[in-house]
Design a protein around this motif. Structure first.
Motif, short mmCIF file in Angstrom:
data_model
loop_
_atom_site.label_atom_id
_atom_site.label_comp_id
_atom_site.label_asym_id
_atom_site.label_seq_id
_atom_site.Cartn_x
_atom_site.Cartn_y
_atom_site.Cartn_z
N VAL A 94 4.64 5.10 2.73
CA VAL A 94 3.73 6.65 3.53
C VAL A 94 4.47 8.13 3.15
CG1 VAL A 94 2.29 8.24 5.16
CG2 VAL A 94 2.32 5.88 4.96
N GLU B 86 0.47 5.60 0.23
CA GLU B 86 -0.39 6.24 0.63
C GLU B 86 0.18 7.42 0.24
OE1 GLU B 86 -1.66 5.66 4.71
OE2 GLU B 86 -1.73 3.53 4.79
N ASP C 36 0.94 -1.06 0.05
CA ASP C 36 -0.10 -0.14 0.05
C ASP C 36 0.68 1.18 0.45
OD1 ASP C 36 -2.50 1.38 -0.08
OD2 ASP C 36 -3.12 1.92 2.20
N THR D 251 3.64 -1.07 3.90
CA THR D 251 3.06 0.14 3.41
C THR D 251 3.60 1.62 4.00
OG1 THR D 251 1.00 -0.33 4.52
CG2 THR D 251 1.59 1.49 4.48
#
Length: 173
Positions: free
Chosen positions: A91, A35, A33, A89
């Protein structure tokens, strides 16, 4: 050995890095992921294109400082913050450069930030509400005058343009 096989040390190092990246991704550290905070849609796609180097898939092989440098190389980005959240993840927080004025030089109008640097990705027609500075070198020189005009809202509301004359003074229209 690399030279004997007709290759170079760079190729060997790249092959090793690729194998290590593949192993880390298989072990559960694949970038799952991403973000992107602070921008949306088309701008987020531009940021996403700068994040992962070709062929890399794991969070372990991703250097946050290199990612930050690549994202900050986009002309509309003021600053970026990159964090890895384990196991998969990434970010990226992006702060955009803010449009501060329009600058007309040699008949062309461009949008500039508070430092007087052009925002190449912004269209002047989309920022008709911004003050207009005119003349050679007017963009970088306008910051102090525009800041002073912020304290004079009545004058700024009536301001049509600031014209740089002779690289030494301003005419206020």
């Amino acid at each position: 050995g690399a030279a004997f096989l007709g290759s170079s040390l760079f190729d060997v190092r790249e092959a090793f890095a690729s194998a290590a990246d593949q192993a880390a991704a298989s072990a559960g550290f694949a970038i799952g992921d991403v973000e992107i905070e602070g921008v949306s849609e088309a701008r987020a796609a531009e940021v996403r294109a700068e994040i992962v180097p070709e062929g890399r898939r794991s969070l372990l092989s991703l250097d946050p400082y290199e990612v930050r440098t690549r994202v900050e190389s986009l002309d509309w980005v003021q600053s970026a913050e990159v964090r890895r959240l384990w196991p998969s993840t990434l970010v990226v927080k992006v702060e955009r450069r803010q449009a501060y004025a329009r600058w007309q030089e040699d008949g062309e109008i461009s949008v500039i930030d508070y430092n007087g640097e052009r925002l190449l990705a912004e269209r002047a027609a989309d920022h008709a509400d911004l003050p207009l500075v005119i003349g050679r070198g007017a963009g970088p020189a306008a910051e102090s005058l525009l800041i002073a005009l912020e304290n004079l809202p009545e004058l700024r509301a009536r301001l049509k343009a600031l014209v740089r004359v002779g690289d030494r003074r301003w005419n206020v229209e």
